[in-house]
Motif scaffolding. Structure first.
Motif, mmCIF file in Angstrom:
data_model
loop_
_atom_site.group_PDB
_atom_site.id
_atom_site.type_symbol
_atom_site.label_atom_id
_atom_site.label_comp_id
_atom_site.label_asym_id
_atom_site.label_seq_id
_atom_site.Cartn_x
_atom_site.Cartn_y
_atom_site.Cartn_z
ATOM 1 N N GLU A 48 34.058 38.003 36.163
ATOM 2 C CA GLU A 48 33.318 37.365 35.084
ATOM 3 C C GLU A 48 34.239 37.359 33.880
ATOM 4 O OE1 GLU A 48 29.655 39.360 34.282
ATOM 5 O OE2 GLU A 48 28.691 38.529 36.054
ATOM 6 N N LEU A 49 34.441 36.188 33.318
ATOM 7 C CA LEU A 49 35.380 36.039 32.221
ATOM 8 C C LEU A 49 34.675 35.376 31.043
ATOM 9 C CD1 LEU A 49 38.408 36.402 31.521
ATOM 10 C CD2 LEU A 49 38.779 34.122 32.434
ATOM 11 N N LYS A 50 34.824 35.968 29.871
ATOM 12 C CA LYS A 50 34.271 35.395 28.649
ATOM 13 C C LYS A 50 35.428 35.109 27.713
ATOM 14 C CE LYS A 50 31.294 34.360 25.365
ATOM 15 N NZ LYS A 50 31.923 33.227 24.733
ATOM 16 N N LEU A 51 35.559 33.843 27.335
ATOM 17 C CA LEU A 51 36.578 33.418 26.390
ATOM 18 C C LEU A 51 35.912 32.979 25.098
ATOM 19 C CD1 LEU A 51 38.734 31.200 28.780
ATOM 20 C CD2 LEU A 51 39.115 33.592 28.174
ATOM 21 N N GLU A 52 36.601 33.169 23.979
ATOM 22 C CA GLU A 52 36.065 32.741 22.689
ATOM 23 C C GLU A 52 35.694 31.271 22.741
ATOM 24 O OE1 GLU A 52 38.739 33.525 19.473
ATOM 25 O OE2 GLU A 52 38.629 35.686 19.759
ATOM 26 N N GLY A 53 34.482 30.947 22.291
ATOM 27 C CA GLY A 53 34.051 29.561 22.213
ATOM 28 C C GLY A 53 33.555 28.963 23.511
ATOM 29 N N LEU A 54 33.584 29.725 24.604
ATOM 30 C CA LEU A 54 33.115 29.229 25.896
ATOM 31 C C LEU A 54 32.047 30.162 26.437
ATOM 32 C CD1 LEU A 54 36.507 28.323 27.618
ATOM 33 C CD2 LEU A 54 34.847 26.744 26.619
ATOM 34 N N PRO A 55 31.142 29.633 27.258
ATOM 35 C CA PRO A 55 30.143 30.509 27.867
ATOM 36 C C PRO A 55 30.790 31.401 28.934
ATOM 37 C CG PRO A 55 29.889 28.275 28.678
ATOM 38 C CD PRO A 55 30.941 28.235 27.603
ATOM 39 N N LEU A 56 30.131 32.493 29.229
ATOM 40 C CA LEU A 56 30.581 33.383 30.301
ATOM 41 C C LEU A 56 30.633 32.602 31.605
ATOM 42 C CD1 LEU A 56 31.036 36.442 31.136
ATOM 43 C CD2 LEU A 56 28.628 36.412 31.752
ATOM 44 N N PHE A 57 31.698 32.774 32.390
ATOM 45 C CA PHE A 57 31.760 32.150 33.709
ATOM 46 C C PHE A 57 32.356 33.120 34.706
ATOM 47 C CE2 PHE A 57 35.736 30.947 31.669
ATOM 48 C CZ PHE A 57 36.679 31.140 32.654
ATOM 49 N N GLU A 58 32.093 32.860 35.961
ATOM 50 C CA GLU A 58 32.590 33.706 37.048
ATOM 51 C C GLU A 58 33.581 32.906 37.862
ATOM 52 O OE1 GLU A 58 30.066 34.810 40.557
ATOM 53 O OE2 GLU A 58 30.221 36.771 39.581
ATOM 54 N N THR A 59 34.696 33.527 38.174
ATOM 55 C CA THR A 59 35.710 32.865 38.979
ATOM 56 C C THR A 59 36.024 33.703 40.211
ATOM 57 O OG1 THR A 59 37.929 31.896 38.945
ATOM 58 C CG2 THR A 59 37.615 33.875 37.663
ATOM 59 N N TRP A 60 36.267 33.042 41.324
ATOM 60 C CA TRP A 60 36.589 33.702 42.581
ATOM 61 C C TRP A 60 38.085 33.930 42.639
ATOM 62 C CZ3 TRP A 60 38.726 31.193 47.222
ATOM 63 C CH2 TRP A 60 38.740 32.038 48.338
ATOM 64 N N ILE A 61 38.490 35.170 42.876
ATOM 65 C CA ILE A 61 39.909 35.517 42.932
ATOM 66 C C ILE A 61 40.438 35.460 44.366
ATOM 67 C CG2 ILE A 61 41.619 37.299 42.409
ATOM 68 C CD1 ILE A 61 40.316 35.974 39.958
ATOM 69 N N GLY A 62 39.601 35.803 45.337
ATOM 70 C CA GLY A 62 40.031 35.744 46.730
ATOM 71 C C GLY A 62 39.181 36.630 47.623
ATOM 72 N N THR A 63 39.470 36.563 48.924
ATOM 73 C CA THR A 63 38.803 37.395 49.928
ATOM 74 C C THR A 63 39.821 38.396 50.459
ATOM 75 O OG1 THR A 63 37.332 35.586 50.538
ATOM 76 C CG2 THR A 63 37.542 37.384 52.118
ATOM 77 N N PHE A 64 39.398 39.654 50.572
ATOM 78 C CA PHE A 64 40.312 40.726 50.962
ATOM 79 C C PHE A 64 39.731 41.525 52.112
ATOM 80 C CE2 PHE A 64 40.890 39.549 46.607
ATOM 81 C CZ PHE A 64 42.255 39.395 46.506
ATOM 82 N N GLU A 65 40.609 42.124 52.912
ATOM 83 C CA GLU A 65 40.194 42.882 54.099
ATOM 84 C C GLU A 65 39.515 44.191 53.742
ATOM 85 O OE1 GLU A 65 43.440 43.483 56.765
ATOM 86 O OE2 GLU A 65 43.911 41.358 56.874
ATOM 87 N N ASN A 66 39.930 44.802 52.620
ATOM 88 C CA ASN A 66 39.349 46.088 52.248
ATOM 89 C C ASN A 66 39.337 46.251 50.735
ATOM 90 O OD1 ASN A 66 41.974 47.188 51.455
ATOM 91 N ND2 ASN A 66 42.397 47.314 53.645
ATOM 92 N N LYS A 67 38.663 47.298 50.292
ATOM 93 C CA LYS A 67 38.498 47.543 48.858
ATOM 94 C C LYS A 67 39.826 47.828 48.172
ATOM 95 C CE LYS A 67 35.494 49.978 45.695
ATOM 96 N NZ LYS A 67 36.082 50.891 44.798
ATOM 97 N N GLU A 68 40.740 48.488 48.853
ATOM 98 C CA GLU A 68 42.032 48.816 48.256
ATOM 99 C C GLU A 68 42.829 47.554 47.924
ATOM 100 O OE1 GLU A 68 40.855 50.320 51.060
ATOM 101 O OE2 GLU A 68 40.312 52.184 50.067
ATOM 102 N N LEU A 69 42.826 46.572 48.826
ATOM 103 C CA LEU A 69 43.541 45.322 48.566
ATOM 104 C C LEU A 69 42.884 44.555 47.427
ATOM 105 C CD1 LEU A 69 44.288 44.118 52.208
ATOM 106 C CD2 LEU A 69 45.919 45.023 50.537
ATOM 107 N N ALA A 70 41.557 44.530 47.414
ATOM 108 C CA ALA A 70 40.830 43.855 46.338
ATOM 109 C C ALA A 70 41.115 44.538 45.000
ATOM 110 C CB ALA A 70 39.334 43.842 46.630
#
Length: 84
Positions: A48-70
Motif C-alpha cells: 500500500e503506497l500513499k503519495l502526496e496529492g494522490l489517494p492511497l493505492f495498492e500495488t502488486w510486487i510479485g508472487t514468492f515461494e516463501n515468506k523469506e523471499l517475499a
C-alpha cells in the motif's frame, strides 16, 4: 532531486505481471505498508503506497515461494524508496 522506479497497480487490474513502472520523487512518499496474501501459487506481496496529492493505492510486487523471499523483496523495495 533523485527519482525511483515504483510499480503501479498491475495484479489489481487483472494483469498477470507487476504493473506499469513510473518514476516518482521519494520525497513525495507519505507511507508504505506491505501486505502478504496466500494464494495457490504462493505468497503474493502487495504494498500500500500513499503519495502526496494522490489517494492511497495498492500495488502488486510479485508472487514468492516463501515468506523469506517475499520479505527479501520487501526489504529491497524499501531500500529503493529510501535511497534518495
Amino acid at each position: 532531486m533523485r527519482s525511483v522506479i515504483v510499480a503501479l497497480p498491475g495484479r489489481v487490474t487483472g494483469l498477470s505481471a507487476p504493473g506499469a513502472v513510473r518514476w516518482i520523487n521519494p520525497e513525495h512518499v507519505v507511507s508504505v505498508r506491505p501486505r502478504l496474501a496466500v494464494t495457490l501459487e504462493g505468497l503474493d506481496l502487495f504494498v500500500e503506497l500513499k503519495l502526496e496529492g494522490l489517494p492511497l493505492f495498492e500495488t502488486w510486487i510479485g508472487t514468492f515461494e516463501n515468506k523469506e523471499l517475499a520479505d527479501s523483496r520487501r526489504q529491497s523495495y524499501l531500500a529503493e524508496l529510501a535511497a534518495s
